[in-house]
Scaffold this active site. Structure first.
Site, short mmCIF file in Angstrom:
data_model
loop_
_atom_site.label_atom_id
_atom_site.label_comp_id
_atom_site.label_asym_id
_atom_site.label_seq_id
_atom_site.Cartn_x
_atom_site.Cartn_y
_atom_site.Cartn_z
N HIS A 39 4.49 17.94 -26.47
CA HIS A 39 5.74 17.52 -25.81
C HIS A 39 5.53 16.86 -24.44
CE1 HIS A 39 4.96 21.27 -23.68
NE2 HIS A 39 5.74 20.83 -22.72
C1 UD1 Z 1 9.89 21.41 -19.52
C2 UD1 Z 1 8.88 21.67 -18.38
C3 UD1 Z 1 7.47 21.77 -18.96
C4 UD1 Z 1 7.39 22.79 -20.06
C5 UD1 Z 1 8.43 22.45 -21.11
C6 UD1 Z 1 8.42 23.46 -22.23
C7 UD1 Z 1 9.41 20.69 -16.19
C8 UD1 Z 1 9.08 19.62 -15.24
N1 UD1 Z 1 8.87 20.58 -17.41
O1 UD1 Z 1 9.63 20.12 -20.04
O2 UD1 Z 1 6.59 22.16 -17.91
O3 UD1 Z 1 6.10 22.75 -20.64
O4 UD1 Z 1 9.73 22.44 -20.48
O5 UD1 Z 1 9.40 23.22 -23.14
O6 UD1 Z 1 10.16 21.58 -15.83
N2 UD1 Z 1 16.30 19.45 -24.44
C9 UD1 Z 1 17.05 19.91 -25.50
N3 UD1 Z 1 17.34 21.22 -25.54
C10 UD1 Z 1 16.95 22.09 -24.58
C11 UD1 Z 1 16.19 21.60 -23.51
C12 UD1 Z 1 15.87 20.27 -23.45
O7 UD1 Z 1 17.41 19.17 -26.38
O8 UD1 Z 1 17.26 23.30 -24.68
C13 UD1 Z 1 15.95 18.02 -24.37
C14 UD1 Z 1 16.51 17.35 -23.15
O9 UD1 Z 1 17.72 16.77 -23.42
C15 UD1 Z 1 15.46 16.35 -22.77
C16 UD1 Z 1 14.19 16.89 -23.36
O10 UD1 Z 1 14.54 17.94 -24.25
O11 UD1 Z 1 15.72 15.12 -23.36
C17 UD1 Z 1 13.22 17.37 -22.31
O12 UD1 Z 1 13.72 18.50 -21.57
P1 UD1 Z 1 13.30 18.78 -20.05
O13 UD1 Z 1 13.84 20.09 -19.65
O14 UD1 Z 1 13.68 17.62 -19.22
O15 UD1 Z 1 11.74 18.83 -20.02
P2 UD1 Z 1 10.64 19.40 -21.03
O16 UD1 Z 1 9.93 18.22 -21.61
O17 UD1 Z 1 11.22 20.39 -21.99
#
Ligand code: UD1
Length: 391
Positions: free
Chosen positions: A231
């Site tokens: 991811h």
């Molecule tokens: C975050 C953390 C990363 C960790 C990862 C584990 C930071 C900087 N990064 O990255 O260190 O390894 O989590 O998962 O804090 N989304 C959903 N549902 C959710 C959460 C997110 O659909 O419950 C989608 C969001 O809309 C977004 C994407 O997933 O498009 C990324 O989510 P985001 O929280 O921005 O960062 P991660 O890549 O999950």
């Protein structure tokens, strides 16, 4: 006041909360610890957040900041604005943050600016890769924290090199391994096919037809499968990189079925870059939604090889003895590498390196490696360290 925001925080906070409960029972009535749990809401899906509260028996948060998705500036800014309100209303003796996600960085800065004491669990990890948002979160959090609770000697050395005084540093071990040890027996007794079937049943999108789903589920009769998670922005946000990774993975899938719980970020990118069908149509790639803690632990215990770009999974693989190929060029967790007694090698996102690394690790024997103090009792040391500094 303890803070969680994203999935990898939850397995770190659970043992801390349970250790507070045990500490109170054993210390009698003269020590009272009140812990308020704040969830920033960075992760909000059932399978990225809620299922972990259930599996790990974490109490409902006292405060939910509802921050949700957005850019880094949005997530961190919004978290600061909302966290400041609960902080000033509650006035805790300590703010306890874990790991390296945006919640960790933003809440530690907010707390310190208001002169609250900050304790950082998992302090001192450094990838020395400033392109990672997590590295920036680690560095700012450690810089403002009063108490640096570290998992290993490498972390202590990093902090000392950056000028942290010895009084601020206390090595306590790896708190996530407390959660692993508490759940190990339960996960070991689970039936692998039931785990896969249960998760695959909910994945019509990843595995187009009912027939495809049941034929994929049947593949895991033995234990010869590869487990994959991916991811990181550096792996999934560029079409060429993600395409090259998918090509390498398809080659591996010709030999072993791959179980691939797909992170929401990766799902979005695969679709955006027209790579989704590579997964949906490959009969040897068993794609699922992100899966729960116990189910994942069960898979990690049995997989022939784990391929991952996660931080925490490298550590779990090390203690379980699962051979691990890390899809990154660096790691902030060198204690898990083969050269340090662990089961992990770094292969980046270069298909040739992945191919060669896989050949090397596919026959690597499972070999459990437990770094010093990764003994399942870290949370107790964390609670003692905080209580001892609270006068
Ligand atoms: C975050 C953390 C990363 C960790 C990862 C584990 C930071 C900087 N990064 O990255 O260190 O390894 O989590 O998962 O804090 N989304 C959903 N549902 C959710 C959460 C997110 O659909 O419950 C989608 C969001 O809309 C977004 C994407 O997933 O498009 C990324 O989510 P985001 O929280 O921005 O960062 P991660 O890549 O999950």
């Amino acid at each position: 006041m303890s803070v969680v925001g994203a999935r990898p925080n939850l397995m770190k906070i659970a043992p801390f909360i349970h250790a507070i409960e045990r500490f109170e029972e054993s210390a009698g009535s003269h020590v009272k610890i009140i812990n308020q749990l704040v969830h920033t809401g960075q992760h909000y899906d059932q399978n990225m957040s809620d299922s972990f509260f259930e599996d790990l028996n974490i109490p409902r948060p006292d405060y939910h900041l509802g921050v949700g998705s957005g850019s880094h500036a949005y997530q961190m800014g919004q978290t600061m604005i909302e966290f400041e309100k609960v902080l000033l209303a509650s006035k805790p003796d300590w703010v306890v943050v874990v790991g390296d996600v945006n919640a960790t960085g933003s809440c530690s800065i907010t707390a310190k600016k208001h002169q609250f004491r900050v304790a950082h669990i998992e302090a001192g990890l450094r990838s020395n890769d400033w392109t990672m948002p997590e590295e920036i979160n680690r560095i700012i959090t450690d810089r403002v924290s009063d108490l640096l609770l570290t998992p290993c000697r490498f972390a202590d050395e990093n902090l000392k090199r950056e000028g942290a005084s010895a009084q601020r540093i206390e090595r306590v071990g790896n708190i996530m391994i407390d959660t692993l040890e508490a759940n190990r027996e339960k996960a070991a007794s689970m039936d692998i096919n039931a785990v896969v079937s249960r998760n695959i049943a909910q994945t019509p999108e990843e595995n187009k037809t009912e027939k495809a789903r049941s034929s994929k589920a049947r593949k895991l009769t033995g234990e010869d499968f590869v487990l994959l998670t991916m991811h990181r922005p550096s792996n999934v946000d560029e079409p060429q990189t993600l395409k090259a990774l998918m090509d390498a993975l398809q080659e591996i899938a010709e030999k072993y079925p791959i179980v691939f719980p797909i992170h929401p970020r990766t799902r979005e990118r695969l679709k955006e870059f027209a790579l989704w069908d590579v997964i949906a149509e490959n009969k040897n790639i068993i794609a699922t939604q992100p899966i729960g803690y116990l189910d994942f632990l069960c898979l990690n215990m049995r997989a022939r090889v784990l391929l991952t770009d996660s931080g925490g999974l490298q550590e779990e693989a090390c203690v379980l003895g699962t051979p691990c190929l890390t899809l990154r060029w660096n790691t902030e967790r060198p204690v898990v590498l083969v050269e340090n007694g662990g089961t992990n090698i770094l292969v980046g996102n270069d298909p040739e390196k992945i191919r060669n690394g896989f050949k090397q690790m596919a026959d690597f024997p499972r070999k459990e490696h437990r770094p010093e103090l990764w003994d399942g009792h870290t949370a107790e040391r964390v609670v003692s360290a905080i209580v001892n500094r609270t006068k």
